[in-house]
Enzyme design. Structure first.
Site, short mmCIF file in Angstrom:
data_model
loop_
_atom_site.label_atom_id
_atom_site.label_comp_id
_atom_site.label_asym_id
_atom_site.label_seq_id
_atom_site.Cartn_x
_atom_site.Cartn_y
_atom_site.Cartn_z
CD GLN A 76 2.19 -8.83 6.36
OE1 GLN A 76 1.04 -8.46 6.47
NE2 GLN A 76 2.76 -9.05 5.18
CB SER B 62 2.86 -4.38 3.97
OG SER B 62 1.70 -4.29 4.76
CG LEU B 63 -1.66 -5.48 -0.31
CD1 LEU B 63 -1.05 -5.43 -1.68
CD2 LEU B 63 -2.44 -6.77 -0.12
NE ARG C 153 -2.45 -7.74 5.17
CZ ARG C 153 -1.75 -6.62 4.94
NH1 ARG C 153 -2.20 -5.74 4.05
NH2 ARG C 153 -0.60 -6.40 5.58
CG HIS D 91 2.79 -3.58 9.37
ND1 HIS D 91 2.67 -4.94 9.19
CD2 HIS D 91 2.53 -3.02 8.15
CE1 HIS D 91 2.37 -5.18 7.92
NE2 HIS D 91 2.26 -4.04 7.28
CD GLN E 133 -3.12 0.69 2.18
OE1 GLN E 133 -3.17 -0.39 2.77
NE2 GLN E 133 -3.98 1.66 2.44
#
Length: 310
Positions: free
Chosen positions: A244, A91-92, A116, A195, A10
């Site tokens: 994560q 991440s994503l 998510r 996060h 993102q």
């Protein structure tokens, strides 16, 4: 020489992403069509027309980035690109990496990505800021000493860290980071404290969906965000992706691990060149390539061909 595929997260979204790829490569076009069939959402309109505010929303941006990465990947493969030795996603992007590695199919991965994004969008309010030019141990100490929750969310490169937490915690850590000698502290336009421990409420529901998903052993290792170690076994993917969401993205360690495996060419698969820039912060001499449009994708294929012959 190793080939490494990197998948953006993102922040790499931009209105129009994937449109030129879909216009030139049938495999990319079919990826967008398949995504709309799976989710019942106007994914092409979202990616290609926006508007920007709608695309930037967490639940939309994550779907858009995943689909664009998969469209670029399928176009690459249709043009004869080699299979990577390793993959990683920021991440994503780790969901894209897992799909690319064969650990999960496109449709179930896309549904996980949509869930998510929705859960993250609904999680407790918070914020994030990028801290440039400050030693990570110094910043870790600042975060530990803050009166309100704040942690290092992203270890992006040796000189780029991202903090995440409550507005009060991020404000305090930002001020102390500046006083400690940070070159810049840049507030980020995000919908939450990604996060960080503030994501734990979202993590619980996501964990259930991850455990129920049809994972299998991957063809190539995925270097995971939570520990910067290779992941190949089916059971590991659900566990590491569940952790994560509320854990730090250890991207610098991920990059160093892959660089340590020998000479490599890094291909950013999807929208933008953010990860290519982070590669250069590890070592300016490392070869990178992008795939954000047909011209970039063709140049990536030329780079891969040249390195294969070297």
């Amino acid at each position: 020489m190793n080939v490494v595929y990197l998948f953006p997260g993102q922040g790499s979204q931009v209105v129009g992403m994937g449109q030129a790829l879909a216009a030139e490569f049938p495999e990319a076009a079919r990826t967008f069509e398949e995504a709309e069939d799976v989710l019942g959402l106007p994914v092409r309109q979202l990616c290609w027309e926006g508007p920007e505010d709608t695309l930037r929303a967490t639940e939309n941006a994550q779907v858009a980035l995943f689909v664009t990465s998969m469209a670029a990947l399928r176009a690459l493969r249709a043009q004869g690109a080699p299979e990577p030795a390793f993959v990683a996603g920021h991440s994503l992007g780790e969901y894209s990496a897992a799909c690319a590695a064969g650990a999960i199919d496109f449709a179930p991965a896309l549904k996980l990505v949509r869930l998510r994004g929705e859960l993250m969008a609904r999680a407790e309010a918070g914020t994030m800021a990028a801290v440039l030019g400050l030693d990570e141990q110094v910043l870790e100490g600042i975060c530990r000493g803050a009166a309100s929750t704040v942690v290092i969310a992203n270890y992006n490169s040796p000189d780029q860290l991202v903090i995440s937490g409550t507005p009060e915690g991020v404000a305090e850590a930002s001020q102390k980071a500046t006083e400690a000698g940070a070159k810049r502290v840049v507030p980020l336009t995000v919908a939450g404290a990604f996060h960080s421990p503030l994501m734990e409420v979202a993590s619980a529901e996501l964990t259930q969906a991850l455990k129920a998903a049809p994972w299998r052993d991957s063809r190539v290792p995925v270097i995971a965000n939570v520990d910067a170690l290779p992941t190949t076994r089916a059971a590991e993917f659900a566990d590491k992706l569940a952790r994560q969401l509320a854990s730090s993205v250890r991207w610098t360690d991920t990059m160093r691990w892959m660089v340590g495996q020998g000479p490599a060419t890094f291909v950013e698969v999807g929208s933008g060149k953010v990860l290519s820039g982070l590669v250069k912060k590890i070592d300016r001499k490392l070869p990178t390539a992008a795939t954000e449009d047909p011209e970039a994708l063709r140049k990536a294929l030329e780079t891969l061909s040249a390195t294969a012959e070297a």
